[in-house]
Design a protein around this motif. Structure first.
Motif, PDB file in Angstrom:
ATOM      1  N   ARG A   7       0.910  -1.522   0.130  1.00 58.46           N
ATOM      2  CA  ARG A   7      -0.391  -0.280  -0.164  1.00 58.46           C
ATOM      3  C   ARG A   7       1.065   1.356   0.258  1.00 58.46           C
ATOM      4  N   SER A   8       0.437   2.410   0.070  1.00 54.16           N
ATOM      5  CA  SER A   8       1.062   3.622  -0.601  1.00 54.16           C
ATOM      6  C   SER A   8       1.339   3.203   1.042  1.00 54.16           C
ATOM      7  N   LYS A   9       2.273   4.311   1.224  1.00 54.99           N
ATOM      8  CA  LYS A   9       2.822   5.020   2.569  1.00 54.99           C
ATOM      9  C   LYS A   9       1.639   5.655   3.413  1.00 54.99           C
ATOM     10  N   ASN A  10       1.362   5.808   4.225  1.00 52.11           N
ATOM     11  CA  ASN A  10      -0.393   5.741   5.675  1.00 52.11           C
ATOM     12  C   ASN A  10      -1.502   5.984   4.820  1.00 52.11           C
ATOM     13  N   ALA A  11      -1.550   4.689   3.951  1.00 56.13           N
ATOM     14  CA  ALA A  11      -2.575   4.592   2.974  1.00 56.13           C
ATOM     15  C   ALA A  11      -3.687   3.956   4.381  1.00 56.13           C
ATOM     16  N   ARG A  12      -5.018   4.078   4.598  1.00 59.57           N
ATOM     17  CA  ARG A  12      -5.563   3.453   5.557  1.00 59.57           C
ATOM     18  C   ARG A  12      -5.794   2.072   5.611  1.00 59.57           C
ATOM     19  N   TRP A  35      -5.461   5.997  13.860  1.00 59.23           N
ATOM     20  CA  TRP A  35      -5.910   7.903  14.735  1.00 59.23           C
ATOM     21  C   TRP A  35      -7.061   7.581  15.239  1.00 59.23           C
ATOM     22  N   ARG A  36      -7.018   9.299  15.891  1.00 61.07           N
ATOM     23  CA  ARG A  36      -8.637   9.215  16.617  1.00 61.07           C
ATOM     24  C   ARG A  36      -9.022  10.663  16.502  1.00 61.07           C
ATOM     25  N   GLU A  37      -9.859  11.343  15.228  1.00 59.24           N
ATOM     26  CA  GLU A  37      -9.868  12.768  15.359  1.00 59.24           C
ATOM     27  C   GLU A  37     -11.454  12.500  16.433  1.00 59.24           C
ATOM     28  N   VAL A  38     -11.294  13.857  17.038  1.00 63.10           N
ATOM     29  CA  VAL A  38     -11.723  14.548  18.702  1.00 63.10           C
ATOM     30  C   VAL A  38     -11.884  15.594  18.599  1.00 63.10           C
ATOM     31  N   GLY A  39     -12.985  16.387  18.530  1.00 68.47           N
ATOM     32  CA  GLY A  39     -12.294  17.319  19.043  1.00 68.47           C
ATOM     33  C   GLY A  39     -12.676  18.733  17.670  1.00 68.47           C
ATOM     34  N   GLY A  40     -12.519  17.924  16.135  1.00 62.52           N
ATOM     35  CA  GLY A  40     -11.660  18.698  14.959  1.00 62.52           C
ATOM     36  C   GLY A  40     -10.752  18.748  15.728  1.00 62.52           C
ATOM     37  N   GLU A  41      -9.803  17.646  16.258  1.00 62.77           N
ATOM     38  CA  GLU A  41      -7.810  17.544  16.341  1.00 62.77           C
ATOM     39  C   GLU A  41      -8.211  15.973  15.938  1.00 62.77           C
ATOM     40  N   LYS A 159     -14.199   8.118   9.681  1.00 65.55           N
ATOM     41  CA  LYS A 159     -13.393   9.332  10.260  1.00 65.55           C
ATOM     42  C   LYS A 159     -12.858   9.698  11.220  1.00 65.55           C
ATOM     43  N   THR A 160     -13.312   8.774  12.645  1.00 63.01           N
ATOM     44  CA  THR A 160     -13.283   9.299  14.177  1.00 63.01           C
ATOM     45  C   THR A 160     -12.632   8.139  14.612  1.00 63.01           C
ATOM     46  N   LEU A 161     -11.785   7.208  13.997  1.00 62.18           N
ATOM     47  CA  LEU A 161     -11.317   5.934  14.337  1.00 62.18           C
ATOM     48  C   LEU A 161     -11.275   5.465  13.145  1.00 62.18           C
ATOM     49  N   TYR A 162      -9.206   4.786  12.878  1.00 64.87           N
ATOM     50  CA  TYR A 162      -9.356   4.504  11.863  1.00 64.87           C
ATOM     51  C   TYR A 162      -7.302   4.205  11.474  1.00 64.87           C
ATOM     52  N   LEU A 163      -6.893   3.139  11.035  1.00 63.32           N
ATOM     53  CA  LEU A 163      -5.495   2.886  11.007  1.00 63.32           C
ATOM     54  C   LEU A 163      -5.016   3.438   9.482  1.00 63.32           C
ATOM     55  N   THR A 164      -3.633   3.168   9.404  1.00 61.91           N
ATOM     56  CA  THR A 164      -2.738   3.184   7.880  1.00 61.91           C
ATOM     57  C   THR A 164      -1.700   2.358   8.111  1.00 61.91           C
ATOM     58  N   SER A 165      -1.174   1.906   7.413  1.00 61.04           N
ATOM     59  CA  SER A 165      -0.279   1.269   6.704  1.00 61.04           C
ATOM     60  C   SER A 165       0.948   2.001   7.306  1.00 61.04           C
ATOM     61  N   ARG A 166       1.938   0.648   8.162  1.00 63.14           N
ATOM     62  CA  ARG A 166       3.272   1.455   8.694  1.00 63.14           C
ATOM     63  C   ARG A 166       4.249   2.032   7.801  1.00 63.14           C
ATOM     64  N   GLU A 167       4.995   2.633   8.246  1.00 67.08           N
ATOM     65  CA  GLU A 167       6.109   4.006   6.854  1.00 67.08           C
ATOM     66  C   GLU A 167       6.797   3.151   5.948  1.00 67.08           C
TER      67      GLU A 167
END
Length: 211
Positions: A7-12, A35-41, A159-167
């Motif tokens: 997968r491409s770098k940092n792809a979900r 990754w965790r998105e909360v309160g716009g951060e 959108k609020t909880l996901y994982l991306t591939s290792r570098e």
């Protein structure tokens, strides 16, 4: 073994990643980013320690002997969902559900290295004196990243909880195994080598005891 290198770098991570053997997924998650998105951060952390739980035939699993309750129902979802449970009346723990629907296996994310959102994590964990103490345990990780039962059953490509591939690929010699932690009452299963962690990584839980 599930692959993140194609997968491409940092792809979900796609749903197919979560449908392989649970032990392979537990190893492949090392080096991936939660990754965790909360309160716009956006908060992000590199996974450095995992544990595999093997469903009905695993005495340490919440779905041992096919147990199915409202608490563990999310483990019966198809791979690629979150199973979040509350334990000891104090802590949440987040798991990655694996394999096909109704197999009910999962990988516990035990520890991670903070990459983004340090200030918010520190506010959530005010007693953590050093950066490597922020996420070095499953309860600490959920507290720092604001993961609770509201995310139980959430898709891990949302959108609020996901994982991306290792570098980069993690060399096999950099992955250590041990029995899982805190399951002394699980009989022989307490000795199964289903805990995986990055060798020498300061962010691993139990580091002071030699990991």
């Amino acid at each position: 073994m599930p692959s993140t290198t194609s997968r491409s770098k940092n792809a979900r991570l796609g749903r197919d990643f979560y449908l392989g053997e649970t032990v392979d997924i537990a190893r492949a998650l090392l080096g991936c980013t939660l990754w965790r998105e909360v309160g716009g951060e956006k908060l992000a952390a590199r996974i450095v320690e995992t544990e595999a739980y093997l469903g009905a035939n695993d005495p340490a699993s919440h779905t041992r002997r096919g147990l199915r309750t409202p608490r563990n129902e999310s483990m019966y979802l198809p791979g690629g969902h979150a199973y979040v449970y509350f334990t000891y009346g104090m802590y949440h723990c987040v798991n990655v559900v694996t394999q096909e629907r109704d197999v009910a296996e999962a990988v516990l994310i035990r520890a991670a290295q903070p990459l983004r959102g340090h200030d918010r994590m520190q506010r959530n964990r005010p007693n953590a004196r050093r950066e490597f103490d922020l996420l070095n345990g499953p309860g600490k990780l959920c507290m720092a990243m604001e993961i609770d039962r509201d995310l139980n059953g959430a898709p891990l490509d949302g959108k609020t909880l996901y994982l991306t591939s290792r570098e980069a690929p993690v060399p096999e010699e950099d992955i250590a195994t041990s029995p899982r932690i805190g399951i002394d009452g699980a009989g022989e299963a307490a000795h199964w080598p289903l805990r995986f962690f990055l060798v020498g990584n300061r962010y691993v839980s139990m580091y002071k005891r030699g990991s």
